[in-house]
Write a protein that holds these residues in place. Structure first.
Motif, short mmCIF file in Angstrom:
data_model
loop_
_atom_site.label_atom_id
_atom_site.label_comp_id
_atom_site.label_asym_id
_atom_site.label_seq_id
_atom_site.Cartn_x
_atom_site.Cartn_y
_atom_site.Cartn_z
N ASP A 23 0.85 -1.19 0.00
CA ASP A 23 0.00 0.00 0.00
C ASP A 23 0.89 1.25 0.00
O ASP A 23 1.68 1.46 0.91
N THR A 34 0.97 5.54 3.06
CA THR A 34 1.33 5.27 4.44
C THR A 34 1.21 6.53 5.28
O THR A 34 1.26 7.66 4.77
N ASP A 89 9.66 6.86 0.91
CA ASP A 89 9.08 5.59 1.37
C ASP A 89 9.62 5.26 2.75
O ASP A 89 10.84 5.14 2.92
N ALA A 119 5.93 1.33 7.60
CA ALA A 119 5.10 1.73 6.46
C ALA A 119 3.66 1.32 6.70
O ALA A 119 3.14 0.39 6.07
N ILE A 120 3.01 1.99 7.62
CA ILE A 120 1.64 1.66 8.00
C ILE A 120 0.69 2.42 7.09
O ILE A 120 0.57 3.64 7.18
N GLY A 121 0.02 1.69 6.20
CA GLY A 121 -0.89 2.32 5.27
C GLY A 121 -2.34 2.16 5.67
O GLY A 121 -2.67 1.62 6.73
N ALA A 128 1.92 -4.87 7.21
CA ALA A 128 1.94 -3.63 6.41
C ALA A 128 2.82 -3.71 5.16
O ALA A 128 2.43 -3.20 4.11
#
Length: 591
Positions: free
Chosen positions: A472, A475, A486, A492-494, A535
């Motif tokens: 995803d 994020t 990135d 990387a919590i989307g 994630a």
């Protein structure tokens, strides 16, 4: 105090899982590194003193010239163009190599104007990957890596127009390579030798694929990437690049049906002529280059005779329908080039249903949701039985507590009384667990299907989800894609990861509360730990899990309506927990 200690332990274990997962993935499955310099340095084919076959390195030498780019390498020869429905490329007449293949129907990135996937590249380029065909013999001049072949028929390789190359050794032997291609990814290469001399000649036709591992997909614990071969015993996924490098040449023996290299989505393989004996092997050729060999049994070419061996070269995408088509045409086990693993009998039908839904709905995300719904419907009777068992267990909880208090000092007697209670109440304590064990292989198989589905690659869902095979992109740390960077994988919590954690938290809240406070705390933390762990996974996998959670919530609501005694018992348990918490709070206030 005990509850606080248990909570601290749960948090520490969760942190270990979260950061340990990221460390393990970066340590054991690192990102691809920049390819090392490589160039071509070939030796002539020969038979070694020990009887083994040496068909030349076909790979880089450590003191070879500097690496060259693809455009320079392709401009260095008068190439024969390949233009087929799904392949665009060329054949190098020097060495008769197939070393330039682009896949027309697969893009490098999700952008529509991005170039096609380059599968094969000339020797000496960063993505070195090519196939070569020849003969091995003694005491006779043979074509090799530097042989300039002449075009004797055809000027462009297409589905309707084959191309034939020829070379004469000046000693009574004429060699020919005839190339044909079909509508997909299969080239058919016929190696012919004609003896115009007076005596017979012993030769062994061969073919090999040479490639660098620098740009290969990384092999993981559940998806194989690397050397691959098939024989009457099935498909061999046993070797990876490092093992071939460490243990030396891997001899597969006679009876090899096909041999080559696989990535997660791509495959290059040499397929033996039916009815002809051939041996396969894997070997390292120095640096990061490897070779898959296919060598036929010796043949005697008598005076005035012409002998031909036909080898097929597959160079393309691992599309299930295409591989199955070739398998139906006689390529043994070719449909198993996709690493289905232990749950093939479950995963393969799921794949077929998923592709059918994709063709029906026109959106791979909707196909995933549809497949999840079908699976939940099929498993509904099992879930209903599980909930019925939970209701029965809840109903006998007061009696079980009484037995535990009465016989807490006599464990054997307690076990006997509990068994008697289960029999009298017609309760099976394992009935609630059995459905879970039935569902585990089903959901693992579906997870693997989504990992391997090339049809999901670069397929959009809706909104910001332009590629379901990628994580995803929206994020929290990059403000859902507004900032141009990135975040690290474990941060990387989307949007999908948050929805996953939230729906799993709701699912745990709706379940009957665990009696052990430690279990309660772990169940409350686990959804958010899994949010971090999942994630970095492909958006399609998260979409499946979220869909499954939502359907599970709906199923739980329905089954609670069908089992009011379980719902009433849950409400009673929650009231008791609230009263216990209030008493504990009051006791602390008095202290």
């Amino acid at each position: 105090m005990d509850n606080q200690r248990n909570l601290i332990i749960a948090v520490v274990l969760s942190a270990i899982l979260l950061f340990g997962w990221d460390f393990a993935m970066r340590t054991y499955f690192p990102e691809d590194e920049t390819p090392a310099n490589m160039a071509s340095r070939e030796d002539a084919p020969s038979a070694r003193a020990d009887g083994a076959i040496d068909v030349g390195n076909g790979s880089a030498g450590i003191d070879a010239p500097q690496v060259v780019d693809v455009d320079t390498a392709l401009a260095s020869a008068d190439r024969i163009i390949i233009d087929a429905p799904e392949i665009l490329g060329s054949i190098n007449p020097v060495g008769g190599r197939v070393d330039d293949i682009d896949l027309k129907t697969h893009r490098q990135t999700v952008e529509e104007d991005s170039g096609p996937i380059r599968l094969m590249s000339p020797a000496g380029t960063p993505g070195q990957h090519f196939a070569q065909f020849g003969w091995v013999g003694e005491g006779v001049a043979l074509p090799g890596a530097d042989t300039p072949w002449q075009v004797i028929a055809g000027d462009q390789l297409a589905q309707e127009t084959p191309v034939t190359l020829g070379w004469d050794n000046g000693q009574g032997l004429s060699f020919a390579l005839r190339f044909a291609i079909d509508e997909h990814y299969m080239l058919t290469v016929s190696q012919a030798v004609r003896n115009t001399g007076t005596g017979s000649v012993a030769l062994r036709p061969y073919a090999f694929i040479n490639r660098t591992s620098a740009n290969a997909s990384k092999s993981t614990w559940n998806v194989h990437s690397g050397p691959i071969a098939a024989s009457g015993e099935g498909v061999n996924f046993d070797w990876d690049y490092d093992e071939v490098l460490e243990e030396g040449p891997v001899e597969l023996g006679n009876g090899t049906d096909w041999v080559g290299f696989t990535d997660i989505y791509w495959l290059s393989a040499l397929i033996t002529q039916e009815g002809q004996g051939a041996s396969g092997a894997f070997r390292s050729t120095g640096g990061e280059t490897y070779r898959a060999d296919l060598i036929y049994d010796p043949i005697n070419v008598g005076a005035g005779q012409t002998v031909t061996r036909t080898t097929r070269l597959f160079a393309g995408a691992k599309e299930s329908a295409v591989l199955s088509e070739y398998a139906n045409q006689g390529v043994e086990n070719f449909n198993l080039a996709i690493d289905w693993g232990w749950f093939r009998l479950i995963a393969w039908p799921m794949w077929q249903v998923l592709i059918f839904l994709f063709g029906l709905l026109g959106n791979f995300g909707l196909a995933i949701i549809g497949l999840t719904l079908i699976i939940r419907l099929l498993l509904f009777p099992i879930a209903q039985k599980q909930f019925h068992s939970m209701a029965q267990m809840r109903a006998v909880q007061p009696k079980m507590k009484a037995l535990q208090e009465r016989y807490k000092e006599d464990k054997p007697q307690l076990q006997q009384e509990m068994a008697k209670l289960y029999k009298e109440e017609k309760v099976n304590p394992l009935a609630g667990c059995l459905p879970i064990f039935i569902q585990i292989p089903i959901f693992f198989a579906l997870y693997k299907v989504l990992l391997l589905a090339i049809e999901m690659r670069h397929e959009p869902f809706f909104g910001w989800l332009r590629d379901l095979s990628a994580p995803d992109p929206a994020t929290i740390l990059n403000l859902f894609g507004l900032l141009p960077f990135d975040p690290p994988g474990f941060l990387a919590i989307g949007v999908l990861a948050v929805l996953l954690g939230f729906t799993m938290w709701l699912q745990f809240k709706l379940n009957p509360a665990a009696m052990d406070p430690m279990q309660q705390q772990i169940f409350m933390i686990m959804p958010w730990v899994l949010m971090f762990v999942m994630a970095p996974f492909a958006a399609g996998l998260l979409l499946y899990w979220i869909s499954n959670n939502v359907l599970t919530l709906a199923q739980q609501k329905y089954l609670y309506m069908r089992n009011p005694q379980l719902r009433m018992q849950m409400e009673k348990d929650r009231e008791e927990k609230l009263r216990a918490a209030e008493r504990e709070k009051a006791d602390k206030a008095q202290e």
